[in-house]
Motif scaffolding. Structure first.
Motif, PDB file in Angstrom:
ATOM      1  N   GLY A 123     -17.569   9.594   3.644  1.00 45.36           N
ATOM      2  CA  GLY A 123     -17.816   8.920   4.912  1.00 45.36           C
ATOM      3  C   GLY A 123     -16.527   8.654   5.651  1.00 45.36           C
ATOM      4  N   SER A 124     -16.655   8.190   6.872  1.00 45.44           N
ATOM      5  CA  SER A 124     -15.478   8.011   7.711  1.00 45.44           C
ATOM      6  C   SER A 124     -14.833   6.639   7.559  1.00 45.44           C
ATOM      7  CB  SER A 124     -15.854   8.234   9.173  1.00 45.44           C
ATOM      8  OG  SER A 124     -16.827   7.272   9.557  1.00 45.44           O
ATOM      9  N   GLY A 125     -15.512   5.672   6.942  1.00 42.83           N
ATOM     10  CA  GLY A 125     -14.984   4.312   6.850  1.00 42.83           C
ATOM     11  C   GLY A 125     -13.648   4.228   6.147  1.00 42.83           C
ATOM     12  N   ILE A 126     -13.584   4.737   4.919  1.00 41.43           N
ATOM     13  CA  ILE A 126     -12.343   4.678   4.144  1.00 41.43           C
ATOM     14  C   ILE A 126     -11.290   5.587   4.764  1.00 41.43           C
ATOM     15  CG2 ILE A 126     -11.286   5.090   1.891  1.00 41.43           C
ATOM     16  CD1 ILE A 126     -13.097   2.642   1.956  1.00 41.43           C
ATOM     17  N   ILE A 127     -11.706   6.724   5.263  1.00 43.54           N
ATOM     18  CA  ILE A 127     -10.751   7.632   5.917  1.00 43.54           C
ATOM     19  C   ILE A 127     -10.130   6.942   7.137  1.00 43.54           C
ATOM     20  CG2 ILE A 127     -10.528   9.792   7.206  1.00 43.54           C
ATOM     21  CD1 ILE A 127     -12.769  10.900   5.345  1.00 43.54           C
ATOM     22  N   GLY A 128     -10.935   6.238   7.919  1.00 41.01           N
ATOM     23  CA  GLY A 128     -10.426   5.508   9.070  1.00 41.01           C
ATOM     24  C   GLY A 128      -9.458   4.409   8.660  1.00 41.01           C
ATOM     25  N   ILE A 129      -9.778   3.695   7.573  1.00 36.14           N
ATOM     26  CA  ILE A 129      -8.866   2.668   7.062  1.00 36.14           C
ATOM     27  C   ILE A 129      -7.547   3.309   6.650  1.00 36.14           C
ATOM     28  CG2 ILE A 129      -8.476   1.053   5.161  1.00 36.14           C
ATOM     29  CD1 ILE A 129     -11.492   0.419   5.252  1.00 36.14           C
ATOM     30  N   ARG A 130      -7.626   4.404   5.909  1.00 33.27           N
ATOM     31  CA  ARG A 130      -6.405   5.079   5.446  1.00 33.27           C
ATOM     32  C   ARG A 130      -5.548   5.510   6.641  1.00 33.27           C
ATOM     33  NH1 ARG A 130      -4.614   6.769   0.878  1.00 33.27           N
ATOM     34  NH2 ARG A 130      -6.597   6.661  -0.221  1.00 33.27           N
ATOM     35  N   ARG A 131      -6.156   6.086   7.649  1.00 34.80           N
ATOM     36  CA  ARG A 131      -5.388   6.541   8.827  1.00 34.80           C
ATOM     37  C   ARG A 131      -4.702   5.370   9.521  1.00 34.80           C
ATOM     38  NH1 ARG A 131      -9.995  10.659  10.839  1.00 34.80           N
ATOM     39  NH2 ARG A 131      -9.387  12.411   9.524  1.00 34.80           N
ATOM     40  N   ARG A 132      -5.412   4.279   9.659  1.00 34.87           N
ATOM     41  CA  ARG A 132      -4.837   3.104  10.316  1.00 34.87           C
ATOM     42  C   ARG A 132      -3.644   2.576   9.510  1.00 34.87           C
ATOM     43  NH1 ARG A 132      -6.261  -0.566  14.233  1.00 34.87           N
ATOM     44  NH2 ARG A 132      -8.224   0.462  14.667  1.00 34.87           N
ATOM     45  N   VAL A 133      -3.792   2.498   8.197  1.00 34.83           N
ATOM     46  CA  VAL A 133      -2.709   2.006   7.328  1.00 34.83           C
ATOM     47  C   VAL A 133      -1.510   2.952   7.381  1.00 34.83           C
ATOM     48  CG1 VAL A 133      -2.087   1.620   4.906  1.00 34.83           C
ATOM     49  CG2 VAL A 133      -4.225   0.676   5.817  1.00 34.83           C
ATOM     50  N   GLU A 134      -1.763   4.241   7.266  1.00 31.51           N
ATOM     51  CA  GLU A 134      -0.673   5.213   7.271  1.00 31.51           C
ATOM     52  C   GLU A 134       0.031   5.288   8.624  1.00 31.51           C
ATOM     53  OE1 GLU A 134      -2.535   8.753   5.714  1.00 31.51           O
ATOM     54  OE2 GLU A 134      -2.331   8.031   3.640  1.00 31.51           O
ATOM     55  N   ALA A 135      -0.656   4.934   9.699  1.00 27.90           N
ATOM     56  CA  ALA A 135      -0.019   4.908  11.018  1.00 27.90           C
ATOM     57  C   ALA A 135       1.077   3.849  11.075  1.00 27.90           C
ATOM     58  CB  ALA A 135      -1.065   4.641  12.101  1.00 27.90           C
ATOM     59  N   HIS A 136       1.027   2.873  10.174  1.00 24.19           N
ATOM     60  CA  HIS A 136       2.065   1.830  10.085  1.00 24.19           C
ATOM     61  C   HIS A 136       3.012   2.083   8.912  1.00 24.19           C
ATOM     62  CE1 HIS A 136       0.892  -1.038  13.165  1.00 24.19           C
ATOM     63  NE2 HIS A 136      -0.354  -0.685  12.909  1.00 24.19           N
ATOM     64  N   ASP A 137       3.029   3.314   8.413  1.00 24.19           N
ATOM     65  CA  ASP A 137       3.839   3.655   7.236  1.00 24.19           C
ATOM     66  C   ASP A 137       3.457   2.811   6.029  1.00 24.19           C
ATOM     67  OD1 ASP A 137       5.286   5.647   8.588  1.00 24.19           O
ATOM     68  OD2 ASP A 137       6.699   4.161   9.368  1.00 24.19           O
ATOM     69  N   GLY A 138       2.182   2.461   5.954  1.00 22.88           N
ATOM     70  CA  GLY A 138       1.680   1.685   4.831  1.00 22.88           C
ATOM     71  C   GLY A 138       1.080   2.583   3.755  1.00 22.88           C
ATOM     72  N   ARG A 139       0.660   1.933   2.683  1.00 19.73           N
ATOM     73  CA  ARG A 139       0.039   2.640   1.558  1.00 19.73           C
ATOM     74  C   ARG A 139      -1.329   2.037   1.266  1.00 19.73           C
ATOM     75  NH1 ARG A 139       4.794   1.019   0.412  1.00 19.73           N
ATOM     76  NH2 ARG A 139       4.185  -0.569  -1.081  1.00 19.73           N
ATOM     77  N   LEU A 140      -2.254   2.877   0.844  1.00 21.25           N
ATOM     78  CA  LEU A 140      -3.590   2.438   0.481  1.00 21.25           C
ATOM     79  C   LEU A 140      -3.945   3.055  -0.857  1.00 21.25           C
ATOM     80  CD1 LEU A 140      -6.756   2.188   2.597  1.00 21.25           C
ATOM     81  CD2 LEU A 140      -6.811   3.584   0.549  1.00 21.25           C
ATOM     82  N   VAL A 141      -4.434   2.232  -1.774  1.00 22.29           N
ATOM     83  CA  VAL A 141      -4.925   2.721  -3.066  1.00 22.29           C
ATOM     84  C   VAL A 141      -6.344   2.203  -3.226  1.00 22.29           C
ATOM     85  CG1 VAL A 141      -4.618   2.678  -5.562  1.00 22.29           C
ATOM     86  CG2 VAL A 141      -2.610   2.747  -4.081  1.00 22.29           C
ATOM     87  N   LEU A 142      -7.265   3.117  -3.428  1.00 24.67           N
ATOM     88  CA  LEU A 142      -8.674   2.787  -3.630  1.00 24.67           C
ATOM     89  C   LEU A 142      -9.023   3.060  -5.087  1.00 24.67           C
ATOM     90  CD1 LEU A 142     -11.566   2.148  -2.582  1.00 24.67           C
ATOM     91  CD2 LEU A 142     -11.795   4.597  -2.114  1.00 24.67           C
ATOM     92  N   THR A 143      -9.575   2.056  -5.752  1.00 25.63           N
ATOM     93  CA  THR A 143     -10.056   2.203  -7.122  1.00 25.63           C
ATOM     94  C   THR A 143     -11.524   1.794  -7.124  1.00 25.63           C
ATOM     95  OG1 THR A 143      -7.871   1.558  -7.929  1.00 25.63           O
ATOM     96  CG2 THR A 143      -9.669   1.547  -9.529  1.00 25.63           C
ATOM     97  N   SER A 144     -12.394   2.745  -7.485  1.00 28.20           N
ATOM     98  CA  SER A 144     -13.825   2.466  -7.427  1.00 28.20           C
ATOM     99  C   SER A 144     -14.585   3.320  -8.444  1.00 28.20           C
ATOM    100  CB  SER A 144     -14.346   2.733  -6.013  1.00 28.20           C
ATOM    101  OG  SER A 144     -15.691   2.356  -5.912  1.00 28.20           O
ATOM    102  N   PRO A 145     -14.435   2.996  -9.722  1.00 30.43           N
ATOM    103  CA  PRO A 145     -15.159   3.790 -10.718  1.00 30.43           C
ATOM    104  C   PRO A 145     -16.665   3.550 -10.610  1.00 30.43           C
ATOM    105  CG  PRO A 145     -14.172   1.853 -11.737  1.00 30.43           C
ATOM    106  CD  PRO A 145     -13.690   1.893 -10.309  1.00 30.43           C
ATOM    107  N   PRO A 146     -17.480   4.548 -10.976  1.00 32.14           N
ATOM    108  CA  PRO A 146     -18.928   4.322 -10.997  1.00 32.14           C
ATOM    109  C   PRO A 146     -19.250   3.111 -11.873  1.00 32.14           C
ATOM    110  CG  PRO A 146     -18.438   6.643 -11.293  1.00 32.14           C
ATOM    111  CD  PRO A 146     -17.124   5.909 -11.364  1.00 32.14           C
ATOM    112  N   GLY A 147     -20.089   2.245 -11.376  1.00 32.58           N
ATOM    113  CA  GLY A 147     -20.410   1.008 -12.081  1.00 32.58           C
ATOM    114  C   GLY A 147     -19.583  -0.169 -11.602  1.00 32.58           C
ATOM    115  N   GLY A 148     -18.506   0.119 -10.865  1.00 29.10           N
ATOM    116  CA  GLY A 148     -17.685  -0.919 -10.254  1.00 29.10           C
ATOM    117  C   GLY A 148     -16.608  -1.438 -11.187  1.00 29.10           C
ATOM    118  N   PRO A 149     -15.847  -2.361 -10.738  1.00 29.42           N
ATOM    119  CA  PRO A 149     -15.781  -2.895  -9.387  1.00 29.42           C
ATOM    120  C   PRO A 149     -14.981  -1.969  -8.466  1.00 29.42           C
ATOM    121  CG  PRO A 149     -14.117  -3.957 -10.701  1.00 29.42           C
ATOM    122  CD  PRO A 149     -14.870  -3.017 -11.617  1.00 29.42           C
TER     123      PRO A 149
END
Length: 160
Positions: A123-149
């Motif tokens: 989906g576009s939600g996380i991709i949009g977040i990543r683009r916004r963060v990277e536009a500020h030279d930031g970093r994003l790490v997503l951890t989401s194994p099946p079953g959570g958290p």
């Protein structure tokens, strides 16, 4: 009713046009500096987002001073999008937003106790977040194994 085979194609085109229009509206809205940041500061603005979230959400902000307005706006929009995703998709009972300033870096952590399994390519939600963060030279790490958290960790330079 007169031509069911072309009705399916027409509905598909209408659906695609509506999706594109929504994506464009999100882009415009995200580009506007939320007045709530000026009125209530980052902690107050994020508390407002949490109170509107469909999931019980705790906010813990420890950010002495102010960051650049664009960094605060990015933080606000990242939290807004993440909490929307949590409410819509995670089946979580609780979410937590933690924001800390360490020197010239703003650290943002959003976590939930939902089902996990977030796929950035779905989906576009996380991709949009990543683009916004990277536009500020930031970093994003997503951890989401099946079953959570699910945990979304963002690091942003504070700017001046």
């Amino acid at each position: 009713a007169r031509d069911p085979s072309s009705a399916d194609a027409m509905l598909e085109r209408a659906h695609q046009a509506a999706e594109q229009a929504l994506a464009e509206l999100r882009t415009v809205v995200r580009g506007i500096l939320p007045p709530v940041l000026a009125d209530r500061g980052l902690a107050g603005a994020l508390a407002g987002l949490a109170s509107d979230c469909g999931v019980d959400c705790t906010v813990d902000v420890d950010v002495p001073g102010r960051c650049a307005a664009s960094v605060e706006a990015t933080t606000y929009f990242v939290v807004a999008e993440a909490l929307t995703n949590i409410a819509k998709h995670s089946r979580a009972r609780h979410a937590m937003v933690t924001v800390r300033r360490r020197g010239q870096e703003l650290s943002l952590r959003i976590e939930d106790d939902g089902v996990g399994g977030v796929d950035e390519d779905e989906g576009s939600g996380i991709i949009g977040i990543r683009r916004r963060v990277e536009a500020h030279d930031g970093r994003l790490v997503l951890t989401s194994p099946p079953g959570g958290p699910t945990t979304l960790q963002v690091e942003l330079p504070c700017g001046l």
